[in-house]
Design an enzyme around this catalytic site. Sequence first.
Site, PDB file in Angstrom:
ATOM      1  N   ASP A 128      -8.295  18.363 -42.426  1.00  0.00           N
ATOM      2  CA  ASP A 128      -8.213  18.102 -43.859  1.00  0.00           C
ATOM      3  C   ASP A 128      -9.193  19.051 -44.540  1.00  0.00           C
ATOM      4  O   ASP A 128     -10.149  19.543 -43.926  1.00  0.00           O
ATOM      5  CB  ASP A 128      -8.543  16.643 -44.161  1.00  0.00           C
ATOM      6  CG  ASP A 128      -7.933  16.177 -45.476  1.00  0.00           C
ATOM      7  OD1 ASP A 128      -7.540  17.029 -46.297  1.00  0.00           O
ATOM      8  OD2 ASP A 128      -7.842  14.955 -45.690  1.00  0.00           O
ATOM      9  N   GLU A 178      -4.367   6.428 -60.741  1.00  0.00           N
ATOM     10  CA  GLU A 178      -4.377   6.230 -59.287  1.00  0.00           C
ATOM     11  C   GLU A 178      -4.042   7.557 -58.627  1.00  0.00           C
ATOM     12  O   GLU A 178      -3.050   8.206 -58.964  1.00  0.00           O
ATOM     13  CB  GLU A 178      -3.405   5.130 -58.847  1.00  0.00           C
ATOM     14  CG  GLU A 178      -1.951   5.347 -59.184  1.00  0.00           C
ATOM     15  CD  GLU A 178      -1.026   4.330 -58.517  1.00  0.00           C
ATOM     16  OE1 GLU A 178      -1.465   3.587 -57.627  1.00  0.00           O
ATOM     17  OE2 GLU A 178       0.152   4.291 -58.905  1.00  0.00           O
TER      18      GLU A 178
END
Length: 847
Positions: free
Chosen positions: A241, A591
């Site tokens: 990542d 969100e």
Amino acid sequence: MAQTSTPDTQAAALVAKMTLAEKVAQLQSGAPAIPRLGVAAYDWWSEGLHGIARNGYATVFPQAIGLAASWDTGLLQQVGTTVSTEARAKFNAIGAGHDHARYQGLTIWSPNINIFRDPRWGRGQETYGEDPYLTGQLAVNFIHGIQGDDPAHPRAIATPKHLAVHSGPEAGRHGFDVDVSPHDFEATYLPAFRAAITEGHADSVMCAYNALHGTPVCADSDLLTARLRHDWGFRGFVVSDCDAVDDMTKFHYFKPDNAQSSAASIQAGTDLDCGVAYADLLEAVQKGYVKEPVLDAALTRLFAARYRLSEWGNNKSPYATIGMDQVDSAAHRKLALQAALESIVLLKNEHGVLPLRQGAHVAVIGPNADALETLEANYHGTARAPVTPLEGLRERFGATRVHYAQGASLAEGVPVPIPETALRTAEHGSAGLTGEYFDNLNFSGKPVETRTDHVIDFDWDHVAPFDSLRADRYAVRWTGEWLPPAPGDYTLALHVDRCFDCNKQHDPVRLYVDGKKVLDDNGDDTHLQTVLHASDIRPHAIRLEYVHGGQDQGVRLQWLAPADAQLAEAQAAVRDADAMVAFVGLSPDVEGEELKIDVPGFNGGDRTDIGLPQPQQTLLERAAANGKPLVVVLMSGSAVALNWAKAHADAIVTAWYPGEEGGRAIAQVLAGDYNPGGRLPVTFYRSTRDLPPFVSYAAQGRTYRYFEGTPLYPFGYGLSYTHFAYAEPQLSSTRLDAGEKLTVSAIVRNEGDRDGDEVVQVYLDAPDDPLAPRHALVGFQRVHLAAKESRRVSFELTPRQLNSVDAAGERAVKAGHYRVFVGGGQPGDTEGVMAAFTIGGHEVLPK
């Protein structure tokens, strides 16, 4: 006999010619060219969760959680095929053998198959929900679509992420340690990844930010080598990542510097660093932290992937002729509409309110009724012709029969686009502002294009507003009038979608009201807001100037209006309507991934309260007081506790973030042109109080598998405009030996007068095992049945679908008494049929 050349041998031969410095550079995601070896520059980072992303126009499908709500594996494969086809088209447009920058490549960092264990996680929208089996099967088919049918020549490479046990909170994600039990690790968090590798044959995997039991995942050899490569037979490459290796030094304090963190990562099995930490591998080799052959092994895996992708113009590639005419083609738009339709879940429909009657006058209210961002979600491409719900309903019911008012903000302190009802062109008095588009950066000369824009809410990522303009150089001036609906204080705001990793100055933007400059930003300000007081409702001249000379991605003109003024507008819209449709929920502004937001109910991209934000709740209650039928359409990336709506609204529809055709799909469902058949891929809880602590990764008390309370709406739930019944369950045997397969079937009948889709679900109960979940999904099929049609639907359950996991994490088929339920949802929540069987013996299954 000459040895046959393979991608692996070609890669090894190429790597052998590289200097150590060249090798180190190629182990970072932004790999530079090596002209002397004929190696083009290649950035490994491309995105494709629900359409090829961040590289201009593309087909924008429903967000991943919406695709999951379809429960349609075939659809997921078609979507994956479309994603990789459009990626190939963009790749081919640049040309094999040429440099490919970020988002232009064929290594697609999708799907996200983390388990959506808690609705508070802002990135849960990117996943396929809370169930390991559903997630795994959808992932397998999406990966098949991405990669194609020829392993030797993948159309693109899929990268399931984030391995493993990664689902928030967003705050602290770069350094948190997960102390998960062996049972939960094996039973909940690994199955989807195992399926993605052993069944989907994904050629790449991304390791996560977090640590497991004190070891950062990207340096965890037990996971990346023993489990992934040895147990699962993975032969591809592992990418970190982004900045996860750097995090090991800065936040995990795993090693004192990046040379040692990088050495630990590459030795554990992380082949590619998204970031620049691997630059210190040069020092790591020189100081003896890692041997150069370890780098060679990682590089061979990476370059073998590039050879298989035919990056250098290999004539064997069957995809060389895919052209840009495939990008957002008519066929792909049709698939986007199908995906949006299949994703819609009908949660409530009392008194036959839906479908809305033909010729009805409809009041459309709510902050999500006409917002582009709630169509596109996050990690998205640019939709060429997006259809918002307001536009979809006008198209379907007729503009004169649709009465619109925004009615509320999204949440306290969160601006939304100024609606068309508050904007007016000066020349014609029509809704919106006049936009003048210039092919320069100083508004000189005549505009190249002029048009009326009904709202200023644009995504122009890597595209130009018109074909006559350059995508990297234009300016726009909007003029007209701003119409405050009532006296009061108004917050006007400008939102520029920033290029998050650009070091250059951001796009300047200026706002004038009544000739006075009220907002002026040359690219430094991130909070572009001003408060203006309107003493009456007279129009105010407004001018917005936007200068695009960088890599920013669009602009929005937003506001926070007085609540009473917006509520009054909504009531006026309802007055002459036969029914109300309220588009409420969330948005990617509240969100998402590491957002800079801290308002009531939201923090850093996660939620602190799963209820509907108060401004929208007030809107629903005020609208319902009119006594007319109320349809609530929830648009969000996660579950929202719609307790009031369940008790008082006439109908509830969940549409998620539905993609470019979302508004058209919603309108077709509301009109009855399409019979909804989606099912919830997550549990809708009643309250945040029902949830265990967000930071806990223990499965107990979470998801339908381990939640002991009463949900608002259960996982697997969804209604239809018709009715389905089940009968005649059959088992291939009522007694199995451990390791044998079981065939389960039942008759499904559409008893209504409408054709429709039913999602047939199979759940296993293992009452003899105290660690087993309440129910476990072990099979599903989405089937289409004509009115009055019956069909026997069959499922073959393998030992891996009939197994249990013990406290030590061992997976085995165990002796005992079992029950299997076949129905339209979970046992006890819907109609279905049950059958019992026993298993004798004990068989341990492979990891």
